[in-house]
Design a protein around this motif. Sequence first.
Motif, PDB file in Angstrom:
ATOM      1  N   PRO A  28       0.804  -1.228   0.000  1.00 32.94           N
ATOM      2  CA  PRO A  28       0.000   0.000   0.000  1.00 32.94           C
ATOM      3  C   PRO A  28       0.837   1.279   0.000  1.00 32.94           C
ATOM      4  CG  PRO A  28       0.044  -0.942   2.190  1.00 32.94           C
ATOM      5  CD  PRO A  28       0.783  -1.897   1.294  1.00 32.94           C
ATOM      6  N   ASN A  29       0.230   2.332  -0.533  1.00 32.40           N
ATOM      7  CA  ASN A  29       0.772   3.678  -0.355  1.00 32.40           C
ATOM      8  C   ASN A  29       0.192   4.218   0.937  1.00 32.40           C
ATOM      9  OD1 ASN A  29       2.166   3.678  -2.745  1.00 32.40           O
ATOM     10  ND2 ASN A  29       0.646   4.831  -3.874  1.00 32.40           N
ATOM     11  N   LEU A  30       0.967   5.030   1.633  1.00 33.82           N
ATOM     12  CA  LEU A  30       0.516   5.676   2.855  1.00 33.82           C
ATOM     13  C   LEU A  30       0.474   7.169   2.576  1.00 33.82           C
ATOM     14  CD1 LEU A  30      -0.132   4.872   5.806  1.00 33.82           C
ATOM     15  CD2 LEU A  30       2.244   5.358   6.344  1.00 33.82           C
ATOM     16  N   ILE A  31      -0.694   7.776   2.749  1.00 32.88           N
ATOM     17  CA  ILE A  31      -0.850   9.202   2.478  1.00 32.88           C
ATOM     18  C   ILE A  31      -1.199   9.897   3.790  1.00 32.88           C
ATOM     19  CG2 ILE A  31      -2.138  10.924   1.153  1.00 32.88           C
ATOM     20  CD1 ILE A  31      -2.760   8.372  -0.754  1.00 32.88           C
ATOM     21  N   VAL A  32      -0.332  10.825   4.187  1.00 33.64           N
ATOM     22  CA  VAL A  32      -0.509  11.513   5.469  1.00 33.64           C
ATOM     23  C   VAL A  32      -0.743  12.995   5.202  1.00 33.64           C
ATOM     24  CG1 VAL A  32       0.504  11.997   7.734  1.00 33.64           C
ATOM     25  CG2 VAL A  32       1.110   9.873   6.533  1.00 33.64           C
ATOM     26  N   SER A  33      -1.792  13.537   5.812  1.00 33.76           N
ATOM     27  CA  SER A  33      -2.054  14.976   5.691  1.00 33.76           C
ATOM     28  C   SER A  33      -2.548  15.512   7.032  1.00 33.76           C
ATOM     29  CB  SER A  33      -3.088  15.244   4.585  1.00 33.76           C
ATOM     30  OG  SER A  33      -4.302  14.563   4.879  1.00 33.76           O
ATOM     31  N   VAL A  34      -2.462  16.823   7.191  1.00 36.63           N
ATOM     32  CA  VAL A  34      -2.928  17.485   8.417  1.00 36.63           C
ATOM     33  C   VAL A  34      -3.725  18.711   7.989  1.00 36.63           C
ATOM     34  CG1 VAL A  34      -2.250  18.533  10.619  1.00 36.63           C
ATOM     35  CG2 VAL A  34      -0.748  16.869   9.547  1.00 36.63           C
ATOM     36  N   ASP A  35      -4.904  18.905   8.587  1.00 38.63           N
ATOM     37  CA  ASP A  35      -5.663  20.108   8.247  1.00 38.63           C
ATOM     38  C   ASP A  35      -5.332  21.236   9.224  1.00 38.63           C
ATOM     39  OD1 ASP A  35      -7.239  19.868  10.547  1.00 38.63           O
ATOM     40  OD2 ASP A  35      -9.002  19.120   9.489  1.00 38.63           O
ATOM     41  N   ASP A  36      -5.918  22.409   8.999  1.00 32.30           N
ATOM     42  CA  ASP A  36      -5.570  23.573   9.826  1.00 32.30           C
ATOM     43  C   ASP A  36      -6.137  23.505  11.239  1.00 32.30           C
ATOM     44  OD1 ASP A  36      -8.186  23.963   9.071  1.00 32.30           O
ATOM     45  OD2 ASP A  36      -7.821  25.824   7.977  1.00 32.30           O
ATOM     46  N   GLN A  37      -6.972  22.493  11.513  1.00 33.17           N
ATOM     47  CA  GLN A  37      -7.486  22.283  12.873  1.00 33.17           C
ATOM     48  C   GLN A  37      -6.621  21.281  13.647  1.00 33.17           C
ATOM     49  OE1 GLN A  37     -10.457  24.037  13.793  1.00 33.17           O
ATOM     50  NE2 GLN A  37      -9.950  24.959  11.813  1.00 33.17           N
ATOM     51  N   GLY A  38      -5.561  20.782  12.994  1.00 28.93           N
ATOM     52  CA  GLY A  38      -4.703  19.800  13.652  1.00 28.93           C
ATOM     53  C   GLY A  38      -5.206  18.376  13.544  1.00 28.93           C
ATOM     54  N   VAL A  39      -6.209  18.146  12.674  1.00 24.18           N
ATOM     55  CA  VAL A  39      -6.705  16.790  12.462  1.00 24.18           C
ATOM     56  C   VAL A  39      -5.802  16.109  11.437  1.00 24.18           C
ATOM     57  CG1 VAL A  39      -8.629  15.368  11.643  1.00 24.18           C
ATOM     58  CG2 VAL A  39      -9.079  17.405  13.036  1.00 24.18           C
ATOM     59  N   VAL A  40      -5.264  14.956  11.834  1.00 17.51           N
ATOM     60  CA  VAL A  40      -4.365  14.205  10.962  1.00 17.51           C
ATOM     61  C   VAL A  40      -5.172  13.146  10.214  1.00 17.51           C
ATOM     62  CG1 VAL A  40      -2.288  12.768  10.883  1.00 17.51           C
ATOM     63  CG2 VAL A  40      -2.501  14.541  12.637  1.00 17.51           C
ATOM     64  N   CYS A  41      -4.891  12.996   8.924  1.00 16.79           N
ATOM     65  CA  CYS A  41      -5.527  11.964   8.114  1.00 16.79           C
ATOM     66  C   CYS A  41      -4.441  10.992   7.666  1.00 16.79           C
ATOM     67  CB  CYS A  41      -6.221  12.585   6.907  1.00 16.79           C
ATOM     68  SG  CYS A  41      -6.975  11.349   5.823  1.00 16.79           S
ATOM     69  N   LEU A  42      -4.662   9.725   7.956  1.00 18.75           N
ATOM     70  CA  LEU A  42      -3.727   8.667   7.583  1.00 18.75           C
ATOM     71  C   LEU A  42      -4.495   7.712   6.676  1.00 18.75           C
ATOM     72  CD1 LEU A  42      -0.816   7.869   8.507  1.00 18.75           C
ATOM     73  CD2 LEU A  42      -1.891   6.443  10.230  1.00 18.75           C
ATOM     74  N   LYS A  43      -4.111   7.686   5.394  1.00 16.01           N
ATOM     75  CA  LYS A  43      -4.813   6.848   4.432  1.00 16.01           C
ATOM     76  C   LYS A  43      -3.865   5.786   3.904  1.00 16.01           C
ATOM     77  CE  LYS A  43      -7.667   8.706   1.304  1.00 16.01           C
ATOM     78  NZ  LYS A  43      -8.199   9.301   0.059  1.00 16.01           N
ATOM     79  N   SER A  44      -4.305   4.543   3.949  1.00 10.67           N
ATOM     80  CA  SER A  44      -3.549   3.428   3.385  1.00 10.67           C
ATOM     81  C   SER A  44      -4.301   2.991   2.141  1.00 10.67           C
ATOM     82  CB  SER A  44      -3.468   2.285   4.396  1.00 10.67           C
ATOM     83  OG  SER A  44      -2.791   1.188   3.822  1.00 10.67           O
ATOM     84  N   GLN A  45      -3.621   3.096   0.993  1.00 15.11           N
ATOM     85  CA  GLN A  45      -4.296   2.905  -0.290  1.00 15.11           C
ATOM     86  C   GLN A  45      -3.618   1.777  -1.067  1.00 15.11           C
ATOM     87  OE1 GLN A  45      -3.962   6.388  -2.825  1.00 15.11           O
ATOM     88  NE2 GLN A  45      -6.170   6.563  -2.830  1.00 15.11           N
ATOM     89  N   SER A  46      -4.416   0.783  -1.479  1.00 15.30           N
ATOM     90  CA  SER A  46      -3.883  -0.292  -2.314  1.00 15.30           C
ATOM     91  C   SER A  46      -4.981  -0.774  -3.248  1.00 15.30           C
ATOM     92  CB  SER A  46      -3.395  -1.459  -1.450  1.00 15.30           C
ATOM     93  OG  SER A  46      -4.500  -2.164  -0.923  1.00 15.30           O
ATOM     94  N   THR A  47      -4.610  -1.658  -4.177  1.00 18.31           N
ATOM     95  CA  THR A  47      -5.609  -2.205  -5.092  1.00 18.31           C
ATOM     96  C   THR A  47      -6.593  -3.088  -4.333  1.00 18.31           C
ATOM     97  OG1 THR A  47      -4.026  -3.951  -5.580  1.00 18.31           O
ATOM     98  CG2 THR A  47      -4.153  -2.145  -7.148  1.00 18.31           C
ATOM     99  N   PHE A  48      -6.157  -3.649  -3.198  1.00 19.38           N
ATOM    100  CA  PHE A  48      -7.007  -4.533  -2.402  1.00 19.38           C
ATOM    101  C   PHE A  48      -8.005  -3.759  -1.552  1.00 19.38           C
ATOM    102  CE2 PHE A  48      -7.291  -6.727   1.850  1.00 19.38           C
ATOM    103  CZ  PHE A  48      -8.244  -7.650   1.470  1.00 19.38           C
ATOM    104  N   LYS A  49      -7.532  -2.751  -0.844  1.00 12.98           N
ATOM    105  CA  LYS A  49      -8.390  -2.038   0.092  1.00 12.98           C
ATOM    106  C   LYS A  49      -7.791  -0.675   0.424  1.00 12.98           C
ATOM    107  CE  LYS A  49     -11.259  -3.531   3.775  1.00 12.98           C
ATOM    108  NZ  LYS A  49     -11.541  -4.554   4.741  1.00 12.98           N
ATOM    109  N   THR A  50      -8.657   0.294   0.628  1.00 11.71           N
ATOM    110  CA  THR A  50      -8.209   1.600   1.086  1.00 11.71           C
ATOM    111  C   THR A  50      -8.859   1.869   2.434  1.00 11.71           C
ATOM    112  OG1 THR A  50      -7.875   2.443  -1.145  1.00 11.71           O
ATOM    113  CG2 THR A  50      -8.214   4.082   0.568  1.00 11.71           C
ATOM    114  N   THR A  51      -8.040   2.220   3.417  1.00  8.17           N
ATOM    115  CA  THR A  51      -8.580   2.574   4.726  1.00  8.17           C
ATOM    116  C   THR A  51      -8.110   3.975   5.062  1.00  8.17           C
ATOM    117  OG1 THR A  51      -6.670   1.633   5.881  1.00  8.17           O
ATOM    118  CG2 THR A  51      -8.566   0.187   5.572  1.00  8.17           C
TER     119      THR A  51
END
Length: 134
Positions: free
Chosen positions: A39-62
């Motif tokens: 999987p690819n791991l995509i990490v982002s943070v919004d201006d409220q300090g909420v972190v988003c951690l996304k694991s993306q693959s052909t099998f499943k994205t969480t």
Amino acid sequence: MVEQFVGTWKMVTSENFDDYMKAIGVGFATRQVGNRTKPNLIVSVDDQGVVCLKSQSTFKTTEIKFKLNEQFDETTADDRKTKTVMTLENGKLIQKQTWDGKETSIEREITDGKLIAKCIMGDVVAVRTYVKDA
């Protein structure tokens, strides 16, 4: 401090992951898929300090969204329903999951420009290495 993790990360190696999945109770069929998935791991943070951690693959994205040090409900890629807390300790992003009286942790840190994720269940440790996608 979570900013160093922000970006898109591509998995390059995965060691001992099958044993880790066994230790947390993942069944045979799901382990077979899990072992082949990078999987690819995509990490982002919004201006409220909420972190988003996304694991993306052909099998499943969480995807999980969280604030540091605040417990939240997570449904994992293998369908465990966990109580999860993310903390930042000594530059490591630590994810502690508890369910059915069990606990596992995933420690992520940046070393030599790579994101190293250690998945720990008791004395079983899997190491997954990611490089930043250009």
